[in-house]
Design an enzyme around this catalytic site. Structure first.
Site, PDB file in Angstrom:
ATOM      1  N   ARG A  27       0.814  -1.221   0.000  1.00  0.00           N
ATOM      2  CA  ARG A  27       0.000   0.000   0.000  1.00  0.00           C
ATOM      3  C   ARG A  27       0.847   1.271   0.000  1.00  0.00           C
ATOM      4  O   ARG A  27       0.321   2.360  -0.170  1.00  0.00           O
ATOM      5  CB  ARG A  27      -0.902   0.011   1.238  1.00  0.00           C
ATOM      6  CG  ARG A  27      -1.880  -1.127   1.277  1.00  0.00           C
ATOM      7  CD  ARG A  27      -2.717  -1.036   2.519  1.00  0.00           C
ATOM      8  NE  ARG A  27      -3.529   0.143   2.483  1.00  0.00           N
ATOM      9  CZ  ARG A  27      -4.849   0.142   2.371  1.00  0.00           C
ATOM     10  NH1 ARG A  27      -5.485  -0.988   2.281  1.00  0.00           N
ATOM     11  NH2 ARG A  27      -5.524   1.246   2.362  1.00  0.00           N
ATOM     12  N   TRP A  74       3.293   6.292   1.898  1.00  0.00           N
ATOM     13  CA  TRP A  74       3.289   6.669   0.479  1.00  0.00           C
ATOM     14  C   TRP A  74       3.176   8.178   0.491  1.00  0.00           C
ATOM     15  O   TRP A  74       2.133   8.725   0.826  1.00  0.00           O
ATOM     16  CB  TRP A  74       2.100   6.013  -0.228  1.00  0.00           C
ATOM     17  CG  TRP A  74       2.069   6.251  -1.700  1.00  0.00           C
ATOM     18  CD1 TRP A  74       2.697   5.504  -2.656  1.00  0.00           C
ATOM     19  CD2 TRP A  74       1.359   7.280  -2.408  1.00  0.00           C
ATOM     20  NE1 TRP A  74       2.427   6.026  -3.899  1.00  0.00           N
ATOM     21  CE2 TRP A  74       1.601   7.110  -3.779  1.00  0.00           C
ATOM     22  CE3 TRP A  74       0.547   8.340  -2.007  1.00  0.00           C
ATOM     23  CZ2 TRP A  74       1.072   7.942  -4.753  1.00  0.00           C
ATOM     24  CZ3 TRP A  74       0.009   9.181  -2.986  1.00  0.00           C
ATOM     25  CH2 TRP A  74       0.278   8.968  -4.342  1.00  0.00           C
ATOM     26  N   GLY A 101      -4.175   9.472   4.794  1.00  0.00           N
ATOM     27  CA  GLY A 101      -5.115  10.481   4.301  1.00  0.00           C
ATOM     28  C   GLY A 101      -4.421  11.812   4.125  1.00  0.00           C
ATOM     29  O   GLY A 101      -3.181  11.890   4.149  1.00  0.00           O
ATOM     30  N   GLU A 483      -6.111  -1.207 -21.181  1.00  0.00           N
ATOM     31  CA  GLU A 483      -5.663  -1.940 -19.996  1.00  0.00           C
ATOM     32  C   GLU A 483      -4.269  -2.528 -20.218  1.00  0.00           C
ATOM     33  O   GLU A 483      -3.417  -2.486 -19.330  1.00  0.00           O
ATOM     34  CB  GLU A 483      -6.703  -3.018 -19.655  1.00  0.00           C
ATOM     35  CG  GLU A 483      -6.353  -3.951 -18.508  1.00  0.00           C
ATOM     36  CD  GLU A 483      -6.110  -3.258 -17.172  1.00  0.00           C
ATOM     37  OE1 GLU A 483      -6.352  -2.051 -17.036  1.00  0.00           O
ATOM     38  OE2 GLU A 483      -5.629  -3.952 -16.257  1.00  0.00           O
ATOM     39  N   LYS A 605      -1.158   0.473  -3.909  1.00  0.00           N
ATOM     40  CA  LYS A 605      -2.451  -0.192  -4.060  1.00  0.00           C
ATOM     41  C   LYS A 605      -3.436   0.649  -3.267  1.00  0.00           C
ATOM     42  O   LYS A 605      -3.108   1.155  -2.216  1.00  0.00           O
ATOM     43  CB  LYS A 605      -2.305  -1.585  -3.432  1.00  0.00           C
ATOM     44  CG  LYS A 605      -3.415  -2.539  -3.768  1.00  0.00           C
ATOM     45  CD  LYS A 605      -3.137  -3.197  -5.083  1.00  0.00           C
ATOM     46  CE  LYS A 605      -4.250  -4.119  -5.505  1.00  0.00           C
ATOM     47  NZ  LYS A 605      -4.228  -4.308  -6.968  1.00  0.00           N
TER      48      LYS A 605
HETATM   49  C1  F6R Z   1      -3.844  -0.440 -12.160  1.00  0.00           C
HETATM   50  C2  F6R Z   1      -4.491  -0.241 -10.891  1.00  0.00           C
HETATM   51  C3  F6R Z   1      -5.187   1.047 -10.656  1.00  0.00           C
HETATM   52  C4  F6R Z   1      -6.524   0.782  -9.955  1.00  0.00           C
HETATM   53  C5  F6R Z   1      -7.180   2.113  -9.559  1.00  0.00           C
HETATM   54  C6  F6R Z   1      -8.542   1.894  -8.943  1.00  0.00           C
HETATM   55  O1  F6R Z   1      -3.268  -1.704 -12.241  1.00  0.00           O
HETATM   56  O2  F6R Z   1      -4.459  -1.077 -10.036  1.00  0.00           O
HETATM   57  O3  F6R Z   1      -5.376   1.746 -11.842  1.00  0.00           O
HETATM   58  O4  F6R Z   1      -7.344   0.047 -10.807  1.00  0.00           O
HETATM   59  O5  F6R Z   1      -6.359   2.780  -8.663  1.00  0.00           O
HETATM   60  O6  F6R Z   1      -8.455   1.083  -7.821  1.00  0.00           O
HETATM   61  P1  F6R Z   1      -9.723   0.370  -7.201  1.00  0.00           P
HETATM   62  O7  F6R Z   1     -10.201  -0.628  -8.199  1.00  0.00           O
HETATM   63  O8  F6R Z   1      -9.237  -0.258  -5.946  1.00  0.00           O
HETATM   64  O9  F6R Z   1     -10.749   1.426  -6.971  1.00  0.00           O
END
Ligand code: F6R
Length: 610
Positions: A27, A74, A101, A483, A605
């Site tokens: 993360r 991050w 945040g 993608e 992530k």
């Molecule tokens: C790309 C990726 C990001 C997420 C985006 C949305 O591989 O992982 O582009 O798709 O940050 O994240 P979620 O789906 O968790 O809302």
């Protein structure tokens, strides 16, 4: 983004927190830190870089404590370095705060606190928190009250955990727009921003809601709102296992997650296909299915890969339900005063269920009275809980920063939703049955494609030093082109663009020369002849072509440089197959470049800041 772990109990919390931080490292991973409270003193240890570096530093100190908090960062405000790493502390260095945040009014708060004599040593927004809390402690308030009062002055988002040397029996945790859970153990309790950090210790989880503050002791806890109202919290037993969040013998989470797709897409459709009726059964949408079918318009809002899934969803829904469907970036949707009618249904797609832009867009749509539906992977996540109804993708935990299995599961869910709505409208039983049957064969077809791994690795070796890539596809495969390009750029740092194949001649064709690899998604479908013309156009300009083609297509080999042959399926399901080689291609190129595919630079992530 950023990870939080806290422990209070009878064990030495150092290894518990460090292992939790390692699980959260996906993360955010530019620096990490830990604060510990001992009998009569406290200590904070921080380090730039990975959690393992922090671990080495702590190991050499041989520390043991029963109360502590840790953070993996991050960076948003201030460069990643040791000083800017969390935990942050007050001037007396006896109060520690970790924060996920963004505090939007931190400049104002900082100036006010500086006037009171508080000195700031970091460039972060988060450092205002320990000083602000301290400013209430010195007036004689308890730690809990001081945190509550401090948060009432904060604009922005937070998930925080706070510990204080003078009240060593508790952790205070609070959330607004940034996820936080409490884990309940025997004579011990945990705080974390993600259950994966504490899953090896407990499966009893309490989810904090926005505007709640919780006091966590070793044997009990109590929760209040920011406005001081008691809240009764429910304890949930979660089913996630440790195996699901381990690499399982694979060198990277990303490869494991790519390889898991036959199983993860099977899980996404398990028990949801009604073969005889040619439709889908989605418990989470049961109460709203008729309203959905009566919608005048559907909007899908999401970010990144989930947005690409949304684009495929548009093709599916418009083709089969004839309901006009728009797809919007969540970050744009929220700020442009979107037109929302009372008959509209809006789907929010999110793997993590915590993406700040998507969550904010959802809240805006809800406020304006739309039917708000979530498609999420993480059970109990904020978007799942805020939605009026929804569907879980059941892909299992996705740890690799580049989304792979979450995408294919989102496509499965969108196909099921399409079936459900379309069968309530004009889709015939015969058509419904044939889509349902074909969907059930997708897992074995994905397995067949995964066997091409070695072949794809060889292609990756040839192209690993390319500086640019173009991905082209038509119809359902246009979002797959986007993608594929996103996968490559995010983990290999190679510039890549996705385009609708026919658009190429309106500009990007100027880029084509012998150094420009072009990936064509060219299965035999109704636009095949058109895509062959586009291939010819690239070839005429000496472009190098990799084609994802149907396994029975023997003609295409004569036109392109490399082919990756995949099984056939119906158009609506084709993206579930065509995306797999693109994930593997991106993965192998990044590995061959010696890059960290699970933790690419600058990314995290779950993007919980706007
Ligand atoms: C790309 C990726 C990001 C997420 C985006 C949305 O591989 O992982 O582009 O798709 O940050 O994240 P979620 O789906 O968790 O809302």
């Amino acid at each position: 983004m950023c990870g939080i772990v806290g422990y209070i109990g009878e064990k030495n919390c150092v290894p518990i927190i460090i292992n939790g931080l390692k699980r959260l490292e996906y993360r955010g991973y530019d620096s990490a830190g830990i604060a510990l409270i001992f009998d009569h003193h406290s200590e904070v240890i921080k380090n730039k870089g990975k959690v393992s570096l922090l671990e080495d530093k702590i190991d050499s100190l041989d520390l043991s404590a029963n109360l502590g908090i840790g953070h993996t960062r991050w960076a948003t405000h201030g460069v990643p370095n040791e000083i800017n790493a969390h935990p942050h502390f007050n001037t007396s260095k006896n109060l520690y705060v970790i924060h996920n945040g963004i505090i939007e009014n931190y400049q104002t708060l900082r100036t006010g606190l500086q006037k009171l004599g508080y000195e700031f040593i970091t460039q972060t927004d988060s450092e205002v928190l320990p000083h602000l809390i301290d400013s209430f402690l010195v007036k004689g308030h308890s730690l809990f009250k001081s945190v509550q009062l401090a948060l009432s002055e904060v604009d922005g988002t937070y998930g925080i955990a706070v510990i204080y040397e003078k009240e060593p029996d508790k952790i205070i945790a609070a959330r607004k727009g940034s996820p936080l859970v409490l884990g309940i153990g025997e004579n011990e309790n945990f705080v974390a921003s993600d259950v994966s950090a504490i899953i090896s210790h407990t499966k009893q989880i309490v989810y904090l809601e926005d505007g709640e503050i919780i006091q966590v002791f070793k044997n009990h806890f109590n929760a209040k709102t920011n406005l001081d109202k008691e809240v009764k919290k429910e304890i949930h037993e979660i089913s996630m296992t440790l195996d699901e969040i381990d690499k399982g013998g694979f060198p990277h989470f990303m490869l494991k997650e790519i390889m898991e797709q036959p199983e993860s897409v099977r899980n996404s459709m398990r028990g949801r296909i009604l073969f005889d009726e040619g439709t889908a059964k989605l418990g989470g949408l049961e109460n709203v299915a008729d309203r959905l079918a009566a919608s005048k318009r559907i909007t899908i809002s999401a970010c990144g890969t989930s947005w690409h899934a949304g684009l495929v969803g548009k093709y599916m829904l418009e083709q089969f339900t004839r309901i006009p469907t728009e797809v919007e970036y969540a970050s744009e949707f929220r700020y442009r005063n979107p037109i929302i009618e009372k008959d509209d249904a809006i789907f929010f797609i999110s793997q993590s269920g915590e993406t700040a832009d998507t969550l904010a867009a959802l809240k805006e749509a809800k406020l304006r009275g739309a039917l708000v539906l979530g498609i999420c992977n993480v059970v109990g996540s904020s978007i799942a809980r805020e939605s009026n109804a929804g569907v879980y993708t059941h892909a299992g935990p996705e740890i690799g920063v580049a989304s792979t299995k979450a995408f294919s599961s989102q496509l499965v869910v969108l196909a099921l939703i399409t079936l459900l709505i379309a069968r309530k409208k004009t889709m015939s039983l015969v058509d419904g049955k044939s889509i349902a049957l074909e969907l059930s064969h997708i897992p074995e077809k994905i397995s067949e494609i995964l066997k091409l791994n070695d072949e794809i690795e060889k292609i990756a070796e040839i192209f690993k030093d390319s500086k640019n890539f173009l991905y082209l596809g038509r119809g359902y495969n246009f979002p797959v082109a986007l993608e594929g390009a996103l996968k490559l750029k995010e983990i290999s740092y190679i510039h890549a663009e996705g385009y609708p194949a026919a658009e190429m001649k309106h500009g990007p064709i100027a880029l084509i020369d012998e150094n420009m690899p072009v990936v064509f998604i060219a299965p035999k479908d109704s636009t095949y002849d058109k895509i062959i013309s586009n291939i010819q156009e690239i070839k005429a300009r000496r472009g190098r072509i990799i084609a994802i083609a149907s396994k029975n297509d023997n003609e295409i080999d004569k036109l392109v440089d490399y082919t990756i042959k995949i099984p056939d399926t119906i158009r609506i399901l084709m993206p579930l197959l065509t995306v797999i080689p693109l994930q593997l291609l991106a993965y192998h190129i990044a590995v061959k470049k010696g890059l960290n595919v699970d933790q690419p630079r600058n990314l995290a992530k779950s993007v919980t800041v706007e």
